[in-house]
Design an enzyme around this catalytic site. Structure first.
Site, short mmCIF file in Angstrom:
data_model
loop_
_atom_site.label_atom_id
_atom_site.label_comp_id
_atom_site.label_asym_id
_atom_site.label_seq_id
_atom_site.Cartn_x
_atom_site.Cartn_y
_atom_site.Cartn_z
N GLU A 73 -18.08 25.69 11.83
CA GLU A 73 -17.18 24.57 11.50
C GLU A 73 -15.71 24.92 11.74
O GLU A 73 -14.96 24.10 12.27
CB GLU A 73 -17.40 24.11 10.06
CG GLU A 73 -18.78 23.50 9.81
CD GLU A 73 -19.15 22.41 10.80
OE1 GLU A 73 -18.25 21.84 11.47
OE2 GLU A 73 -20.35 22.11 10.92
N GLU B 63 -17.67 18.03 18.00
CA GLU B 63 -19.14 18.07 18.12
C GLU B 63 -19.57 18.78 19.40
O GLU B 63 -20.55 19.51 19.40
CB GLU B 63 -19.74 16.65 18.09
CG GLU B 63 -19.41 15.86 16.82
CD GLU B 63 -19.66 16.60 15.53
OE1 GLU B 63 -20.61 17.40 15.47
OE2 GLU B 63 -18.88 16.40 14.57
N ASN C 106 -26.28 17.51 16.82
CA ASN C 106 -27.63 17.81 17.30
C ASN C 106 -27.62 18.14 18.79
O ASN C 106 -27.01 17.44 19.59
CB ASN C 106 -28.54 16.59 17.10
CG ASN C 106 -28.34 15.97 15.76
OD1 ASN C 106 -28.55 16.60 14.74
ND2 ASN C 106 -27.88 14.72 15.75
N GLU D 64 -28.83 17.93 8.96
CA GLU D 64 -28.02 19.01 8.42
C GLU D 64 -27.59 18.69 6.98
O GLU D 64 -27.15 17.57 6.74
CB GLU D 64 -26.77 19.26 9.27
CG GLU D 64 -26.07 20.52 8.85
CD GLU D 64 -24.80 20.82 9.66
OE1 GLU D 64 -24.18 19.89 10.18
OE2 GLU D 64 -24.44 22.00 9.73
N GLY E 30 -19.02 11.94 9.54
CA GLY E 30 -18.36 11.53 10.78
C GLY E 30 -19.29 11.58 11.98
O GLY E 30 -19.42 10.61 12.71
N HIS F 57 -19.52 22.46 19.17
CA HIS F 57 -20.71 22.98 18.49
C HIS F 57 -21.87 23.24 19.44
O HIS F 57 -22.79 23.99 19.09
CB HIS F 57 -21.21 21.95 17.46
CG HIS F 57 -20.51 22.01 16.14
ND1 HIS F 57 -20.21 23.19 15.51
CD2 HIS F 57 -20.09 21.03 15.33
CE1 HIS F 57 -19.62 22.91 14.35
NE2 HIS F 57 -19.53 21.61 14.22
ZN ZN Z 1 -18.89 20.40 12.66
#
Ligand code: ZN
Ligand code: NAG
Ligand code: NAG
Ligand code: NAG
Ligand code: NAG
Ligand code: NAG
Ligand code: NAG
Ligand code: NAG
Length: 924
Positions: free
Chosen positions: A358, A336, A303, A163, A299, A339
């Site tokens: 985000e 994460e 994926n 990314e 950080g 996401h």
């Molecule tokens: Zn993020």
């Protein structure tokens, strides 16, 4: 199918204007990938020859007749003798071929011209053979390492980080988030390693031609954007922690750190379960792995099915990690995993709406952590921290809207900032608070269901939320979310609301304007925001009610409509707007209202104002004093009440603000007064918390642990009470341990302060002692603490040597950690001057060292910009930045912001310095 038809129509209109040489930064829309078969062979055994290579077969659907295939490829060698192109569908299936190729380096395009026209409606398979060197670049497909302590040998692993636009460094592909396709991945590597990827292993078998190599094929994935593809070849250990009936869950780390995975392994599956229940959608993949990578730039990265982390964000050691480290870890894992739905299942159409994933992940993480660890009381803190961050960043004219057009890769990279994350999160929190939880959740759910495996943009989310809100009745029918939210996501900045009360008529007049830190700029006509107005009074004290009683509205042309509020209390009672800071705006009051607030704050009754609003009043009044809208007399009267304050949030707020004043004032003759003032307000809370003494086991509330950590840090800097001598005593005890790497008597939660204080007041051998501990430590969190403390020295030669160590890449400071060390040096009085000079003298080699790695140069600029405050130094730095442009590529925005911040420092000094000094003396 409907989508397909629409696409073709849109194209028909677009093509007419296409110029002959394609030089747009976006891929042409005449084709789309349907499926990838990716095969990657990795050579990790020979340190002289790290490389990878492979083959990608892409099934491509043609939407519009064309002779070109344009895709992304960067720094890859493509063996064109192996390139094939054939038609897969249709009766007259014939071989095609590639006639010629060209590259467009500006956009990372690799363009293939076909022998015969590619026909709309047909599917072709393009096969490309590529190879490259496996660099240590922290981007694309790269290598990382650790030392096996038993054999005393370096072990190498490979890992991806794609990314936003680095998949093209690993294999040729259509590297835009809108081009989702299933991936069938096969990894080939030496049999002593393990291969992992997004999906579970389908089959491992011996390599057909290379001895001692294996070939691992993974199951085909669901449709996925290229930036979410991941794979790694490593010799790591793992810890399974699947919940009953839950998704297969594993946590990976280098073998000598596997015992530090316990917490993340236990926490991760709970997070997954929380989101599954919150969204009512099961995690769609058969497994999920989380892996701690020794060399990592950011950080963590979400994926799909293989989440990558820097070690500090995944590894936890009860003996070495502080509570702050642990909470940060929890927050990152929760972010994460959010996401996996927001970003992976539903992906933004283009990076313009990066904030959609985000901001949502940042906000959901606060809810999730609060749910799993209610004892931390972290939600209020996280919400406040996000708000404090955007009040700062978004008060700059050079800030940008949450949702904005982006083009080139460097602009995409610059979007990974506080605006996308923290402002995104804050406006979502605002929405939850004005819509209520039920409507908010149901809106999110229907959005996820509607756009699963597809791409979406922010209007799609507004639509789902508006429907949900009208259904539950939590939003008036004449309002829609898009109108309200567009004012927050499409405009830069946030408003300050002036509240002018009329104590006779018991009313208040409200007006709004954009809040700008740079006082040379006019604030009028800089936008209008739809502001939900919650408020309460001294009699009512109903801070819990965050639903808006009224709205500040905007006209259709974006002009603000002034507002009058009725039925307010009389002249002996304050009012406060924005209960619990439920929306991101500042509030200024008339003198009488501030006077009433100051009276309450400085009395036994101060707790009758909600703790978040106490933090708000501090932050607001210190900003207004900075920009000259309030006297420092008033501001300092507000913060004097902190002598009574024992809660975390108000202290967080005041320290964040005073940090900035401190960095200027400590370079001036008035610093003595400032120090005395700070000592005066910090001493009572320092004593209350038993100073730096190890009382942690008897502190019942976890947020008080964080308060103690923070207060002690300031106390030692300002030599409050027994802080410095006690810190030095802890350090002496540690140094006298027979085995200091195993036994450390310094309480974990004050280690950063103890180390820094001891390096600051200590000798060369104190520095060497700590540097040795750094090299021997096996825990990333401890290493970070030490790296930061080593910058606290006041010895010029020690700091110069340290600066050189930071960027030499040899002596054990990893590239991904180097920014912490630089920041640590640059933050201190002596170090600032040296760090600034080092940065200016070595910009060329620093730039080469990072090679345009995401956020690298901006992170180095941060501490510098806060301490330059004279006009002459401003001009000098400005000239330097202008002259160094070629080394600062990809940091254009950070440079604008740096200059603006320095300018506001200059303004502060010129406007406020004398008044500030007088006000502080007055209070001593
Ligand atoms: Zn993020
Ligand atoms: C295809 O390539 C030709 C020759 O370079 C160029 O003129 C044309 O603009 C290209 N079209 C697209 C859509 O890439
Ligand atoms: C490990 O190996 C390095 C050289 O590869 C050597 O300098 C170092 O002394 C060794 N350390 C130990 C503990 O044996
Ligand atoms: C697991 O799933 C099965 C079948 O759906 C169900 O019968 C069982 O109760 C579940 N067990 C738990 C612990 O949820
Ligand atoms: C708000 O108050 C400030 C300070 O009193 C003043 O300068 C500004 O013009 C006011 N703005 C509005 C929109 O009333
Ligand atoms: C308050 O409102 C009254 C009635 O409209 C008006 O006469 C008075 O001047 C106002 N006071 C102030 C301070 O604006
Ligand atoms: C406000 O909410 C908190 C937490 O839910 C609760 O403890 C408190 O009693 C409430 N206060 C009022 C005045 O309702
Ligand atoms: C810390 O402990 C020492 C020794 O018990 C004591 O003398 C000192 O007062 C304590 N400091 C604070 C700030 O409580």
């Amino acid at each position: 199918m409907k989508w397909f038809v629409l696409m073709v129509i849109a194209l028909g209109l677009g093509l007419a204007t296409t110029s002959s040489t394609y030089n747009h930064y976006r891929l042409p829309t005449s084709l789309r990938p349907l499926k990838y078969h990716l095969r990657v062979l990795t050579h990790l055994e020979n340190a002289e020859n790290f490389r990878f290579g492979g083959n990608v077969k892409i099934e491509i659907q043609i939407l519009e007749n064309t002779n070109n295939i344009t895709l992304h490829s960067k720094e890859l060698t493509i063996d064109e003798t192996k390139t094939t192109l054939r038609q897969m569908s249709g009766e007259d299936s014939k071989d095609n071929c590639v006639f010629s190729t060209e590259v467009n380096t500006a956009n990372d395009f690799y363009i293939l011209h076909s022998c015969k026209e590619l026909l709309a409606g047909h599917v072709y398979e393009l096969s490309l053979q590529f190879s490259s060197i496996l660099l240590d670049r922290l981007d694309g497909y790269y290598r990382s390492s650790y030392v096996d302590p038993v054999a005393n040998e370096t072990r190498w692993i490979s890992i991806t980080h794609f990314e936003p636009a680095s998949a093209r460094l690993a294999f040729p592909c259509f590297d835009e988030p809108g081009y989702k396709a299933p991936f069938s991945i096969t990894l080939e590597y030496h049999k002593k390693f393990t291969g992992v990827s997004n999906m579970p292993v389908k089959e491992t078998k011996p390599h057909e031609s290379l001895t001692d190599y294996v070939c691992t094929e993974f199951q085909e994935s669901l449709p996925i954007s290229t930036y979410l593809v991941a794979y790694s070849v490593n010799d790591f250990s793992h810890k399974p922690s699947t919940l009953p009936n839950g998704t297969l869950f594993r946590t990976w780390a280098r073998p000598n750190a596997i015992d530090q995975c316990d917490y993340a392994a236990e926490f991760g599956p709970k997070v997954l379960k929380y989101y599954e229940e919150l969204f009512g959608i099961k995690f769609p993949l058969p497994k999920i792995d989380q892996i701690a990578v020794p060399d990592f730039n950011i950080g963590a990265m979400e994926n799909w099915g293989l989440v990558t982390y820097r070690e500090t964000a995944l590894l936890y050691s009860a003996e070495f990690s502080s509570l702050k480290d642990k909470q940060e870890l929890a927050n990152v894992v929760a972010h994460e995993l959010a996401h996996q739905w927001f970003g992976n299942l539903v992906t933004m159409k283009w990076w313009t709406d990066l904030w959609l994933k985000e901001g949502v992940a940042t906000y959901l993480a606060t809810l999730c952590v609060e749910n799993i660890h209610p004892e931390w009381r972290s939600m209020e803190l996280e919400s406040l921290v996000n708000l404090l961050s955007i009040f700062r960043k978004d008060s700059l004219e050079s800030s940008h809207p949450i949702s904005r057009p982006v083009g080139k890769v460097s602009q995409i990279s610059e979007s990974f900032d506080e605006i996308s994350y923290d402002k995104g999160s804050s406006v979502l929190r605002m929405m939850l608070l004005f819509l209520g939880e039920e409507a908010f959740r149901s809106g999110l759910k229907s959005y996820l269901n509607k756009y699963a495996y597809k791409n979406a943009e922010q209007d799609n989310l507004w639509e789902s939320l508006t429907q949900a809100a009208h259904k539950t009745g939590s939003l008036p029918k004449e309002y829609d979310i898009k109108t309200i939210m567009d004012s927050w996501t499409l405009q830069t900045g946030y408003p300050v609301i002036n509240v002018t009360r009329n104590y006779t008529t018991r009313t208040a007049k409200l007006s709004q304007e954009r809040y700008l830190l740079n006082t040379d700029l006019s604030r009028t006509h800089k936008g209008c925001w739809w502001v939900p107005l919650s408020y309460t009074s001294q009699a009512e004290k109903d801070f819990n009610n965050t639903a808006p009683k009224e709205w500040m509205e905007c006209t259709e042309t974006g002009e603000s409509v002034p507002k009058t509020i009725q039925d307010l209390p009389g002249p002996d009672q304050w009012v406060i707007f924005n209960n619990q800071l439920s929306a991101p705006y500042k509030v200024n009051y008339d003198a009488q209202n501030w006077k009433l607030l100051i009276e309450t704050l400085n009395s036994e009754e101060y707790q009758s104002i909600h703790v978040v609003n106490r933090a708000q009043l501090i932050d607001d009044v210190l900003y207004f004093a900075w920009t000259g809208e309030q006297d420092y007399e008033i501001a300092l009267q507000v913060i004097s009440y902190l002598q009574r304050e024992r809660e975390l949030l108000p202290w967080k707020s005041v320290f964040e603000n005073l940090k900035l004043v401190n960095r200027i004032v400590r370079q001036t003759p008035s610093f003595g007064f400032f120090k005395s003032f700070l000592k005066k307000i910090i001493t009572p809370v320092y004593e209350h918390l038993n100073g730096i003494n190890d009382t942690f086991s008897s502190i019942p509330q976890q947020d008080q642990v964080l308060l103690k950590t923070m207060v002690v840090n300031w106390a030692c800097q300002y030599q409050v009470g027994d802080c410095v001598p006690q810190a030095l005593a802890y350090y002496r005890n540690w140094r006298s341990e027979a085995n200091p790497d195993e036994k450390n008597p310094v309480p974990i939660n004050v280690r950063s302060t103890v180390y820094c204080t001891s390096i600051k007041h200590g000798s060369d051998s104190d520095w060497e002692f700590l540097w040795t501990r750094y090299k021997r430590s096996n825990v990333a969190a401890e290493k970070r603490t030490i790296l930061t403390a080593l910058g606290c020295s006041r010895e010029v030669w020690v700091l110069r040597r340290y600066l050189e160590l930071i960027f030499d890449g040899k002596e054990g400071i990893r590239k991904g950690d180097s920014k912490w060390a630089f920041q640590a040096v640059a933050k201190t009085e002596v170090g600032f001057v040296l760090a600034k000079k080092y940065f200016m003298d070595n910009i060329e080699s620093i730039s080469a060292y990072y090679n345009q790695l995401l956020k690298s140069i901006p992170r180095l600029l941060e501490p510098l910009q806060k301490q330059i405050y004279t006009r002459k130094d401003y001009e000098e730095f400005k000239t330097f930045l202008a002259d160094s442009q070629e080394f600062l590529k990809g940091s254009a925005e950070a440079i604008q912001q740096t200059l603006e911040i320095i300018l506001t420092n200059v303004q502060w000094q010129e406007r406020n310095y004398d008044q500030f000094t007088r006000a502080i003396k007055h209070l001593l």
